[in-house]
Design a protein around this motif. Structure first.
Motif, PDB file in Angstrom:
ATOM      1  N   THR A   1      26.168  10.886 -31.090  1.00  0.00           N
ATOM      2  CA  THR A   1      25.385  11.245 -29.918  1.00  0.00           C
ATOM      3  C   THR A   1      25.995  12.438 -29.202  1.00  0.00           C
ATOM      4  O   THR A   1      25.285  13.382 -28.841  1.00  0.00           O
ATOM      5  N   VAL A   2      27.312  12.409 -28.994  1.00  0.00           N
ATOM      6  CA  VAL A   2      27.900  13.530 -28.252  1.00  0.00           C
ATOM      7  C   VAL A   2      27.996  14.791 -29.102  1.00  0.00           C
ATOM      8  O   VAL A   2      27.970  15.893 -28.580  1.00  0.00           O
TER       9      VAL A   2
ATOM     10  N   ALA B   1      23.210   5.654 -43.886  1.00  0.00           N
ATOM     11  CA  ALA B   1      21.763   5.490 -43.939  1.00  0.00           C
ATOM     12  C   ALA B   1      21.259   4.838 -42.659  1.00  0.00           C
ATOM     13  O   ALA B   1      20.195   5.183 -42.144  1.00  0.00           O
ATOM     14  N   ALA B   2      22.038   3.871 -42.142  1.00  0.00           N
ATOM     15  CA  ALA B   2      21.612   3.193 -40.919  1.00  0.00           C
ATOM     16  C   ALA B   2      21.558   4.179 -39.754  1.00  0.00           C
ATOM     17  O   ALA B   2      20.607   4.175 -38.973  1.00  0.00           O
TER      18      ALA B   2
ATOM     19  N   PHE C   1      18.666   6.334 -40.180  1.00  0.00           N
ATOM     20  CA  PHE C   1      17.456   5.580 -39.888  1.00  0.00           C
ATOM     21  C   PHE C   1      17.177   5.568 -38.393  1.00  0.00           C
ATOM     22  O   PHE C   1      16.035   5.635 -37.952  1.00  0.00           O
ATOM     23  N   LEU C   2      18.245   5.493 -37.585  1.00  0.00           N
ATOM     24  CA  LEU C   2      18.076   5.454 -36.131  1.00  0.00           C
ATOM     25  C   LEU C   2      17.681   6.814 -35.569  1.00  0.00           C
ATOM     26  O   LEU C   2      17.489   6.963 -34.372  1.00  0.00           O
ATOM     27  N   GLY C   3      17.573   7.827 -36.454  1.00  0.00           N
ATOM     28  CA  GLY C   3      17.161   9.151 -35.998  1.00  0.00           C
ATOM     29  C   GLY C   3      18.327  10.022 -35.608  1.00  0.00           C
ATOM     30  O   GLY C   3      18.162  11.015 -34.907  1.00  0.00           O
ATOM     31  N   LEU C   4      19.545   9.651 -36.032  1.00  0.00           N
ATOM     32  CA  LEU C   4      20.723  10.432 -35.667  1.00  0.00           C
ATOM     33  C   LEU C   4      21.196  11.302 -36.822  1.00  0.00           C
ATOM     34  O   LEU C   4      22.259  11.887 -36.773  1.00  0.00           O
TER      35      LEU C   4
ATOM     36  N   PRO D   1      22.900  15.117 -33.286  1.00  0.00           N
ATOM     37  CA  PRO D   1      22.545  14.488 -34.561  1.00  0.00           C
ATOM     38  C   PRO D   1      22.472  15.496 -35.703  1.00  0.00           C
ATOM     39  O   PRO D   1      21.859  16.543 -35.559  1.00  0.00           O
TER      40      PRO D   1
ATOM     41  N   MET E   1      28.081   5.816 -33.649  1.00  0.00           N
ATOM     42  CA  MET E   1      26.852   6.193 -32.959  1.00  0.00           C
ATOM     43  C   MET E   1      27.172   7.023 -31.722  1.00  0.00           C
ATOM     44  O   MET E   1      26.534   8.049 -31.460  1.00  0.00           O
ATOM     45  N   ALA E   2      28.195   6.564 -30.977  1.00  0.00           N
ATOM     46  CA  ALA E   2      28.583   7.311 -29.781  1.00  0.00           C
ATOM     47  C   ALA E   2      29.070   8.711 -30.157  1.00  0.00           C
ATOM     48  O   ALA E   2      28.683   9.706 -29.530  1.00  0.00           O
ATOM     49  N   PHE E   3      29.882   8.793 -31.209  1.00  0.00           N
ATOM     50  CA  PHE E   3      30.368  10.105 -31.671  1.00  0.00           C
ATOM     51  C   PHE E   3      29.205  11.021 -32.015  1.00  0.00           C
ATOM     52  O   PHE E   3      29.147  12.172 -31.585  1.00  0.00           O
TER      53      PHE E   3
END
Lengths: 387, 304, 345
Positions: B151-152, B231-232, B235-238, B155, B147-149
């Protein structure tokens, strides 16, 4: 029909059949085995790996592992005035017999000890099960001794403890005791019993000639050497003075010198405790050293039974003869038995030894031989001998 | 006897096949994966790409209306928010799922092989350093790091794939390293070294060949978990923007449509049911397959 | 080696691990330009005009090791940067504000996972190839494959949309208002406990009701995992020699399973605990997002959405990373406690 047992006999295995239901098919591991064990004697059960020796001893303690099933047969245990058929008892009764009347020593001593419990915990388990009353009595004796000398507060505590232990002796399974044992601080009373058990375990280890038993009792199995582990396992088996000890190759996995020590130990203990022993082994040398009588097994059958002297001097079944000839001896020709042990999933018809037998006759491949008593106490299962 | 004439490999294969035949779960797994392979291959036939659209992964839309429309003959599974066709998305999403699975597994395998082989073959300080690094990435909650990857990196589907590669390799590196440690001790490797083979040759020709088989199986069976993670994140919009054929993204789009109104509370059921069923079945298929293989290959469970 | 020596050694190992984790997180951010990284420390709009001053102050153009040193010094002083998104302000403060909701959720979820997973796994193994075993196995493989976000949506659709039992969030609207109105005092910020402390049982009941669905969607996958591992390790333990030897002592089947097999079978499950806590931390992000729970997970998800709030994502990752290292330490100690062989190591 009531099955009976003679007073001089301890255990009578009659016509035992055990099958293993595997993916590949049904393995007929035990195919009509009969054995008689007299009071105080040591019976050797000899045969090659996979002939059903271990399964026989596991059947006697009624712990054949799945997918094995005891199909039919009787195992009679002499219980003083009457015979108990072990195969017809419920689990409760069997649990009382196991460890107390019949106990077992296993081939792999390390495997037989639970790696996460200390020696005291494991040996003590048997004591708690079968000698709880005796242990409680000792605790009470200690209390009796301490009470007169204690001050008022301690006397009160001791009296409470005395009540609890009296109850524990009379009604060990009462629910109030169970609740009590779960309440912190109050359940400290169990410490006395634990101490008593620990003392007894130390004593047992000392009998087993383990050096420094005070230290060894608190060890975990992985800290023990192979020989020590086997001594602990034997201590566990003998802790409740069993009438019958099943020893399943207890020295096979040990060094030769330790093997000799353990054998000596077993012989001494047997004399001291007057137990009978069923000694399972593939080593004829061990048999000669320790057994009074010998039963030879082949592929799920007992093919010959006689006293040790006769077996070595006058072996009658061709398999016994071949087996003895296969022992390497100086100055004598070494003969191995031709062929290999049959897979018991499709055992040979007739006599199971006939494909490898040098004296096989046409009938051997067709008819299963009957047991013939060729001399008093000398049984042979072979077509060569008439009933 | 007949069994004796067969070579061990054939015997092994026969054993595997009989075990598969005896286990209905593994047959179900094979059937499910086969079904999805067929969907992925036949996607252009099952869901025609509208004429004039060059990227088949963009969902066709029939208007700009924001309320999802229930299934109809033109839209078999209905339409999502902004009238994206759900059926089209589910079908082409299968390709996306396979693509994510294959690329991430391959990426993991390559990095894992590189790190594991270097550490396992050379040992010593190189191994120590590589393994400490591996342990730290391995120990970290993978999806959070991914997720952190993402984000930077911003998406997108590519970011997700890259992030999952960057966090997923350590388990492979560890297995490969221990495999290599095992194979290294074998005589033929010693022999190859003795006759003067170069390190590279020894590693590729003698060690990897023997160590790779279990790892490839392990990797292929990881696909379900990877698709689930992707998929997760989607799903979080990333993940990819709305309107891309990606199951996670489609479920993300349906989040505002759990409740319709008092008369018809589940009026938008189709928006989250269809993509969800696709993800679930896809992952289930892989897991069933993986489970069956683990059981069959696990020597401790074989006896009986 | 005793338990104490083992714990001390493990504690010493904690230092390099935490350095490693912080390095890892630090390196993730290095993808960004110094200007973007400066966003971490912007506290107000006025400051945003003077990016160069921030870059200068926090050495964002200096060599990497200096940057790391400056950053870690700030972190140790409790400065995790500033959020620009709502809620704005210090990241550490926002994390602390959000923590109670997540703590409440995970403190209930963890025992649910462990207890039901172990119980089901043992039952399944003991009744191998019986009906209950087949049912457990099929259910666990389905649970294992179930996307938790989809499960959350399905649960909401059934219990909120269709049945109207319980809605998203931590409390019903009237309860939410009640707890922020004096004289209700939020001692712990855990609604279930505050309800009890204030003598308002209905708050506790309402909070628990709102926890059922999130806990369900958070635990299903992990339970399935434990069941599978517990089943196979229990099956293995049951074949061991000490099982027969315990039975030969005269112990009953039930005692042998509970006392001898289960304890040994637990050893592989304890090693899973690290994976499980990772699963919980990840699951929290998804679950809280679906159920609109104002906890750390939904905070992280909100911060990660474009345009991202770097400070928030970084702060959350750092927080969970360190938490995770500590959890692993506890797991290791528990492991040594259960398996005496480890302590020798």
């Amino acid at each position: 029909m009531e099955k009976t047992i003679e007073s001089g006999d301890l255990l009578d295995v009659k016509d035992l059949y055990v099958n293993f239901y595997t993916y590949a098919g049904v393995v007929e591991a035990i195919d009509g085995v009969s054995l008689l064990l007299k009071q105080g004697e040591t019976l050797g059960l000899v045969g090659e790996t996979g002939c059903g020796k271990s399964v026989t001893s596991l059947s006697i303690i009624v712990l054949v592992p799945p997918p094995g099933t005891i199909e039919k047969g009787d195992i009679l245990l002499n219980a003083g005035d009457k015979a108990i058929n072990l195969l017809k008892q419920n689990d409760r009764t069997l649990m009382n017999i196991r460890g107390k009347d019949i106990s077992m020593v296993f081939q792999d001593p390390r495997g037989a000890l639970n790696p996460v419990y200390t020696v005291t915990q494991q040996v003590g388990e048997a004591l708690l099960l079968h000698r709880r009353e005796e242990m409680c009595k000792r605790v009470l004796q200690n209390l009796e001794r301490d009470i007169p000398e204690a001050n008022t507060l301690k006397r009160f505590i001791y009296n409470c403890e005395k009540k609890i232990y009296e109850k524990m002796m009379n009604k060990p399974k009462s629910p109030s005791l169970r609740t009590l044992s779960k309440i912190p601080i109050i359940n400290r009373y169990q410490g006395r019993l634990r101490n008593e058990i620990r003392k007894e375990v130390v004593e047992l280890l000392r009998i087993m000639k383990i050096a420094d038993p005070e230290r060894v009792v608190d060890m975990y199995p992985h800290e023990l050497s192979g020989g020590m582990a086997q001594r602990v396992v034997i201590a566990m088996a003998l802790s409740c003075n069993p009438r019958l000890l099943l020893a399943d190759e207890p020295t096979t996995n040990l060094d030769v010198t330790i093997q000799a020590q353990i054998l000596l130990l077993i012989r001494e203990l047997k004399e001291k405790m007057k137990s009978s022993i069923l000694y399972v082994t593939h080593d004829l040398g061990v048999v000669a050293e320790i057994c009074d009588r010998v039963a030879v097994m082949y592929a799920g059958n007992v093919v010959e039974v006689a006293d040790t002297f006769t077996i070595f001097k006058k072996p009658s079944h061709p398999y016994t003869q071949d087996l003895l000839a296969a022992i390497p001896r100086p100055g004598k020709e070494f003969k191995s038995i031709r062929g290999e042990v049959p897979a018991l999933i499709s055992p040979p018809k007739g006599c199971r030894y006939h494909p490898r037998c040098s004296k096989a006759m046409p009938t051997c491949a067709l008819v299963k031989p009957q047991v013939a008593e060729i001399e008093k106490g000398h049984l042979v299962m072979c077509h060569l001998y008439k009933r | 006897m007949k069994a004796k004439s067969e070579s061990p490999t054939i015997k092994e294969l026969k054993f595997v096949i009989t075990r598969i035949k005896k286990s209905p779960l593994s047959i179900a797994g094979i059937a499910i994966i086969g079904f999805f392979v067929a969907i992925a291959l036949l996607a252009p036939i099952l869901a025609r790409v509208p004429e004039g659209q060059d990227n088949p992964y963009r969902l066709p839309r029939s208007g700009w209306f924001s309320e999802p429309q229930p299934p109809s003959p033109e839209h078999l599974f209905g339409t999502a928010q902004w009238q994206y066709d759900i059926y089209y998305g589910c079908i082409w999403g299968t390709r996306t799922a396979f693509r994510i699975g294959i690329i991430v597994v391959a990426g993991n395998l390559i990095i894992g092989l590189l790190v594991g082989t270097l550490g396992g073959y050379y040992g010593g300080i190189i191994d120590e350093l590589l393994m400490r690094g591996t342990d730290i990435v391995w120990a970290f909650p993978g999806l959070l790091l991914a997720m952190a990857f993402v984000t930077v990196m911003g998406p997108s589907l590519d970011s997700i794939v890259l992030a999952l590669i960057l966090v997923g390799w350590p388990s492979y590196a560890r297995v490969i390293r221990s495999e290599i440690f095992r194979v290294k001790q074998e005589d033929y490797v010693e022999a190859a070294k003795a006759v003067g083979c170069s390190d590279f040759r020894v590693i590729t020709k003698h060690i990897l060949i023997n160590a790779i088989y279990p790892i490839v199986i392990m990797a292929s069976l990881d696909t379900g978990a990877i698709v689930l993670s992707a998929a997760a994140l989607s799903f979080l919009g990333l993940g990819p923007p709305p309107g891309y054929a990606d199951w996670g993204q489609m479920i993300s789009l349906s989040r505002g449509f759990i409740y319709k109104n008092a008369q018809d509370p589940l009026g938008y059921w189709f928006t989250w049911t269809y993509p969800g069923v696709f993800i679930f079945t896809f992952v289930l298929g892989w897991n069933l397959l993986g489970d069956a293989f683990r059981d069959i290959l696990d020597p401790t469970l074989r006896r009986r | 080696m005793g338990m104490r020596a083992y714990i001390i050694r493990r504690l010493l190992l904690l230092i390099p691990t935490i350095i490693g984790v912080t390095l890892l997180i630090f390196s993730v951010v290095q993808v960004l330009s110094p200007e973007q990284r400066a966003a971490l420390y912007i506290t107000s709009e006025q400051q945003a005009d003077d990016i160069d001053a921030i870059i200068e102050k926090y050495h964002l153009r200096d060599p990497v090791y200096i940057q790391y040193f400056v950053w870690i010094t700030q972190v140790l002083q409790g400065n995790l940067g500033y959020n620009v998104k709502s809620p704005s302000g210090r990241v550490l403060q926002n994390i602390i504000n959000r923590a109670p909701a997540t703590i409440e959720l995970t403190i209930i979820a963890a025992p649910v996972i462990i207890l039901s997973g172990i119980a089901l796994g043992v039952t399944s193994a003991v009744h191998r190839d019986k009906l209950i075993d087949h049912v457990t196995r099929v259910t666990s493989i389905i649970g294992w494959s179930f996307p938790s976000f989809w499960l959350g949506i399905l649960l909401l659709a059934i219990f909120y949309a269709a049945l109207g039992w319980v809605g998203p969030g931590r409390l019903n609207p009237d309860a939410s208002v009640f707890i922020i109105t004096p004289p209700f005092t939020r001692y712990t910020k855990l609604n279930t406990i505050d309800g009890l402390l204030n003598g308002q049982l209905w708050i506790t009941v309402d909070a628990l009701k709102h926890l059922i669905l999130p806990v369900a969607s958070l635990t299903v996958q992990s339970i399935a995992l434990i069941v599978r591992v517990m089943r196979s390790s229990m099956l293995e333990a049951l074949t061991k020699g000490y099982i027969v030897s315990a039975r030969a002592k005269g112990l009953g089947q039930k005692e042998v399973i509970n006392k001898h097999a289960r304890r040994n079978a637990l050893i592989p499950v304890v090693t899973l605990a690290g994976m499980l806590s990772a699963g919980l931390l990840t699951g929290v992000v998804i679950t809280e997002t679906i159920f609109s729970i104002p906890g750390l997970g939904s905070y992280a998800a909100h911060m990660a959405l474009p345009p991202p709030d770097i400070a928030g994502v970084l702060g959350f990752t750092l927080f969970t990373g360190v938490l995770f290292v500590i959890v692993n330490l506890i797991v290791d100690v528990a492991y040594a406690y259960i398996d005496p062989r480890i302590r020798l190591g």
